[in-house]
Design a protein around this motif. Structure first.
Motif, PDB file in Angstrom:
ATOM      1  N   GLU A  66       0.846  -1.191   0.000  1.00  0.00           N
ATOM      2  CA  GLU A  66       0.000   0.000   0.000  1.00  0.00           C
ATOM      3  C   GLU A  66       0.883   1.242   0.000  1.00  0.00           C
ATOM      4  O   GLU A  66       1.865   1.314   0.717  1.00  0.00           O
ATOM      5  N   GLY A  67       0.499   2.212  -0.797  1.00  0.00           N
ATOM      6  CA  GLY A  67       1.280   3.439  -0.905  1.00  0.00           C
ATOM      7  C   GLY A  67       2.067   3.469  -2.200  1.00  0.00           C
ATOM      8  O   GLY A  67       2.500   2.432  -2.722  1.00  0.00           O
ATOM      9  N   ASN A  68       2.261   4.676  -2.732  1.00  0.00           N
ATOM     10  CA  ASN A  68       2.918   4.855  -4.024  1.00  0.00           C
ATOM     11  C   ASN A  68       4.243   5.589  -3.880  1.00  0.00           C
ATOM     12  O   ASN A  68       4.407   6.430  -2.984  1.00  0.00           O
ATOM     13  N   LEU A  69       5.165   5.286  -4.771  1.00  0.00           N
ATOM     14  CA  LEU A  69       6.442   5.997  -4.805  1.00  0.00           C
ATOM     15  C   LEU A  69       6.224   7.456  -5.190  1.00  0.00           C
ATOM     16  O   LEU A  69       6.965   8.343  -4.750  1.00  0.00           O
ATOM     17  N   LEU A  70       5.230   7.694  -6.028  1.00  0.00           N
ATOM     18  CA  LEU A  70       4.824   9.054  -6.379  1.00  0.00           C
ATOM     19  C   LEU A  70       3.347   9.203  -6.071  1.00  0.00           C
ATOM     20  O   LEU A  70       2.535   8.361  -6.484  1.00  0.00           O
ATOM     21  N   SER A  71       2.973  10.253  -5.364  1.00  0.00           N
ATOM     22  CA  SER A  71       1.558  10.549  -5.221  1.00  0.00           C
ATOM     23  C   SER A  71       1.026  10.965  -6.589  1.00  0.00           C
ATOM     24  O   SER A  71       1.792  11.271  -7.516  1.00  0.00           O
ATOM     25  N   GLU A  72      -0.273  10.984  -6.742  1.00  0.00           N
ATOM     26  CA  GLU A  72      -0.859  11.361  -8.036  1.00  0.00           C
ATOM     27  C   GLU A  72      -0.447  12.777  -8.422  1.00  0.00           C
ATOM     28  O   GLU A  72      -0.131  13.047  -9.592  1.00  0.00           O
ATOM     29  N   GLU A  73      -0.412  13.683  -7.466  1.00  0.00           N
ATOM     30  CA  GLU A  73      -0.005  15.061  -7.761  1.00  0.00           C
ATOM     31  C   GLU A  73       1.459  15.121  -8.170  1.00  0.00           C
ATOM     32  O   GLU A  73       1.834  15.872  -9.088  1.00  0.00           O
ATOM     33  N   GLU A  74       2.316  14.346  -7.507  1.00  0.00           N
ATOM     34  CA  GLU A  74       3.732  14.310  -7.869  1.00  0.00           C
ATOM     35  C   GLU A  74       3.914  13.731  -9.266  1.00  0.00           C
ATOM     36  O   GLU A  74       4.743  14.214 -10.049  1.00  0.00           O
ATOM     37  N   LYS A  75       3.170  12.690  -9.583  1.00  0.00           N
ATOM     38  CA  LYS A  75       3.258  12.073 -10.915  1.00  0.00           C
ATOM     39  C   LYS A  75       2.871  13.081 -11.992  1.00  0.00           C
ATOM     40  O   LYS A  75       3.555  13.210 -13.020  1.00  0.00           O
ATOM     41  N   LYS A  76       1.784  13.787 -11.781  1.00  0.00           N
ATOM     42  CA  LYS A  76       1.342  14.806 -12.736  1.00  0.00           C
ATOM     43  C   LYS A  76       2.429  15.859 -12.931  1.00  0.00           C
ATOM     44  O   LYS A  76       2.760  16.209 -14.076  1.00  0.00           O
ATOM     45  N   ALA A  77       2.975  16.361 -11.837  1.00  0.00           N
ATOM     46  CA  ALA A  77       3.977  17.419 -11.926  1.00  0.00           C
ATOM     47  C   ALA A  77       5.236  16.937 -12.637  1.00  0.00           C
ATOM     48  O   ALA A  77       5.819  17.662 -13.460  1.00  0.00           O
ATOM     49  N   TYR A  78       5.656  15.703 -12.350  1.00  0.00           N
ATOM     50  CA  TYR A  78       6.894  15.192 -12.937  1.00  0.00           C
ATOM     51  C   TYR A  78       6.743  14.936 -14.434  1.00  0.00           C
ATOM     52  O   TYR A  78       7.622  15.280 -15.229  1.00  0.00           O
ATOM     53  N   LEU A  79       5.612  14.353 -14.841  1.00  0.00           N
ATOM     54  CA  LEU A  79       5.394  14.100 -16.263  1.00  0.00           C
ATOM     55  C   LEU A  79       5.242  15.404 -17.039  1.00  0.00           C
ATOM     56  O   LEU A  79       5.682  15.516 -18.188  1.00  0.00           O
ATOM     57  N   ASP A  80       4.626  16.384 -16.419  1.00  0.00           N
ATOM     58  CA  ASP A  80       4.524  17.704 -17.036  1.00  0.00           C
ATOM     59  C   ASP A  80       5.920  18.288 -17.230  1.00  0.00           C
ATOM     60  O   ASP A  80       6.251  18.836 -18.287  1.00  0.00           O
ATOM     61  N   GLN A  81       6.759  18.134 -16.214  1.00  0.00           N
ATOM     62  CA  GLN A  81       8.144  18.610 -16.286  1.00  0.00           C
ATOM     63  C   GLN A  81       8.918  17.893 -17.394  1.00  0.00           C
ATOM     64  O   GLN A  81       9.762  18.503 -18.061  1.00  0.00           O
ATOM     65  N   LEU A  82       8.622  16.614 -17.606  1.00  0.00           N
ATOM     66  CA  LEU A  82       9.313  15.842 -18.643  1.00  0.00           C
ATOM     67  C   LEU A  82       8.807  16.153 -20.045  1.00  0.00           C
ATOM     68  O   LEU A  82       9.375  15.681 -21.029  1.00  0.00           O
ATOM     69  N   GLY A  83       7.736  16.922 -20.155  1.00  0.00           N
ATOM     70  CA  GLY A  83       7.267  17.350 -21.469  1.00  0.00           C
ATOM     71  C   GLY A  83       6.200  16.482 -22.106  1.00  0.00           C
ATOM     72  O   GLY A  83       5.995  16.540 -23.321  1.00  0.00           O
ATOM     73  N   ILE A  84       5.491  15.666 -21.301  1.00  0.00           N
ATOM     74  CA  ILE A  84       4.408  14.838 -21.833  1.00  0.00           C
ATOM     75  C   ILE A  84       3.198  15.723 -22.130  1.00  0.00           C
ATOM     76  O   ILE A  84       2.863  16.628 -21.371  1.00  0.00           O
ATOM     77  N   ASP A  85       2.506  15.431 -23.250  1.00  0.00           N
ATOM     78  CA  ASP A  85       1.346  16.234 -23.645  1.00  0.00           C
ATOM     79  C   ASP A  85       0.078  15.829 -22.907  1.00  0.00           C
ATOM     80  O   ASP A  85      -0.718  16.692 -22.522  1.00  0.00           O
ATOM     81  N   VAL A  86      -0.139  14.508 -22.743  1.00  0.00           N
ATOM     82  CA  VAL A  86      -1.381  14.019 -22.158  1.00  0.00           C
ATOM     83  C   VAL A  86      -1.076  12.899 -21.161  1.00  0.00           C
ATOM     84  O   VAL A  86      -0.371  11.948 -21.496  1.00  0.00           O
ATOM     85  N   LEU A  87      -1.608  13.022 -19.947  1.00  0.00           N
ATOM     86  CA  LEU A  87      -1.565  11.944 -18.958  1.00  0.00           C
ATOM     87  C   LEU A  87      -2.987  11.436 -18.765  1.00  0.00           C
ATOM     88  O   LEU A  87      -3.878  12.211 -18.425  1.00  0.00           O
ATOM     89  N   ILE A  88      -3.179  10.139 -18.983  1.00  0.00           N
ATOM     90  CA  ILE A  88      -4.477   9.514 -18.776  1.00  0.00           C
ATOM     91  C   ILE A  88      -4.391   8.603 -17.569  1.00  0.00           C
ATOM     92  O   ILE A  88      -3.589   7.669 -17.532  1.00  0.00           O
ATOM     93  N   SER A  89      -5.188   8.904 -16.556  1.00  0.00           N
ATOM     94  CA  SER A  89      -5.295   8.047 -15.374  1.00  0.00           C
ATOM     95  C   SER A  89      -6.676   7.409 -15.438  1.00  0.00           C
ATOM     96  O   SER A  89      -7.660   7.941 -14.935  1.00  0.00           O
ATOM     97  N   TYR A  90      -6.729   6.248 -16.091  1.00  0.00           N
ATOM     98  CA  TYR A  90      -8.008   5.638 -16.452  1.00  0.00           C
ATOM     99  C   TYR A  90      -8.595   4.869 -15.269  1.00  0.00           C
ATOM    100  O   TYR A  90      -7.871   4.151 -14.578  1.00  0.00           O
TER     101      TYR A  90
END
Length: 316
Positions: free
Chosen positions: A64-88
């Protein structure tokens, strides 16, 4: 970066290059997938990372628990230059969806995938019947290209989120950082604690409470670097319940910043973890706690001095 969590918003309006997976941690293996996806800009394709909500349901280790919280994941992928993140949403419909339906309806029809990038161990669809080989076999039928990347290894150990979580939970911070390709980080807003550190111990600390879904290393003391609005500071950080003082009902992250005199209350800080010193202890009183904190501070200063010395030797 566009962030999609509603399946009704999934119909994209341009061709894409897509990578799929759990992406917990976005470790060095994930970063290779993302680097490949970003090459789609040459064709004016949108770069897409497709993952699921409630990824813990999909894990074999059931941690239980994630290495990246959902907010951290969003921020990091945005920083890496991804156009679209889908959390289905991983709901019953998705759980029972056959592999070929996922490819035809989700990847092709809704995401307009022209290229798909996955790891060699990628599995999908009902009962995990779909895999990377199947995607390659279907590529001509559906009109997309498939790139399959092999797993990355460090010291003959495969880099995976499962391995990183295992190392983190055993306090192997250096190995965690090698696999992530960066330091493990915990962030939060500085809140008022019991103020014993400043008033009685002459060692004021910054207290934060991590996101609920954030995986924490073992309770104890670590050498850290804290990012603040004033700059970066070497520190020692305790994770746990402060047993000597008592009264805590959930684990907190408390940092003593070396040579810092500012006010951090209400500010966002990020704590980078470098090495584990010792487990959390209950002392016989505040004087014993204070003595140990001075020892911890000395440990932290010596640790960073050695790291700086190694860095200078490497430059030479």
């Amino acid at each position: 970066m566009r962030y999609i969590t509603d399946k009704m918003q999934l119909n994209l309006d341009s061709d894409t290059i897509v990578t799929l997976g759990k992406f917990d941690g976005i470790h060095i293996g994930h970063q290779l997938l993302i680097d490949e996806v970003k090459k789609g800009s040459e064709h004016h394709w949108k770069s897409v990372v497709f993952t699921f909500t409630s990824v813990q349901k999909l894990r074999k280790d059931k941690v239980e628990g994630n290495l990246l919280s959902e907010e951290e994941k969003k921020a990091y992928l945005d920083q890496l230059g991804i156009d679209v993140l889908i959390s289905y949403p991983f709901d019953e419909e998705m759980r029972c969806m056959e592999a070929d339906t996922f490819v035809s309806e989700i990847l092709c029809k809704q995401l307009r995938a022209k290229k798909i990038v996955v790891g060699s161990d990628f599995e999908f669809g009902y009962k995990r019947k779909g895999n990377a080989t199947m995607l390659q076999e279907w590529s001509e039928k559906y009109g997309f290209e498939v790139v399959v990347l092999e797993k990355v290894k460090i010291d003959d150990q495969i880099v995976s989120s499962t391995a990183i979580r295992k190392n983190l939970l055993s306090g192997q911070i250096e190995q965690v950082n090698r696999m992530l390709g960066r330091t493990y980080q915990i962030g939060g807003t500085v809140v008022y604690g019991n103020q014993i550190g400043g008033k009685l111990l002459s060692m004021p600390t910054a207290n934060i409470y991590p996101a609920e879904d954030k995986l924490l290393p073992p309770n104890g003391v670590y050498a850290t670097i804290v990012h603040t609005s004033y700059g970066m500071y070497q520190a020692i950080t305790n994770i746990g319940y402060k047993p000597t003082i008592g009264g805590e009902t959930k684990p907190g992250v408390e940092s003593y910043l070396f040579d810092f005199n500012g006010d951090l209350y209400g500010q966002e800080i990020q704590v980078d973890f470098y090495t584990y010193e010792r487990g959390e202890q209950k002392f016989d009183g505040l004087e014993a706690l204070k003595a140990q904190m001075f020892c911890d501070r000395e440990f932290g200063k010596q640790y960073f001095a050695k790291q700086e010395q190694k860095s200078m030797l490497f430059k030479q």
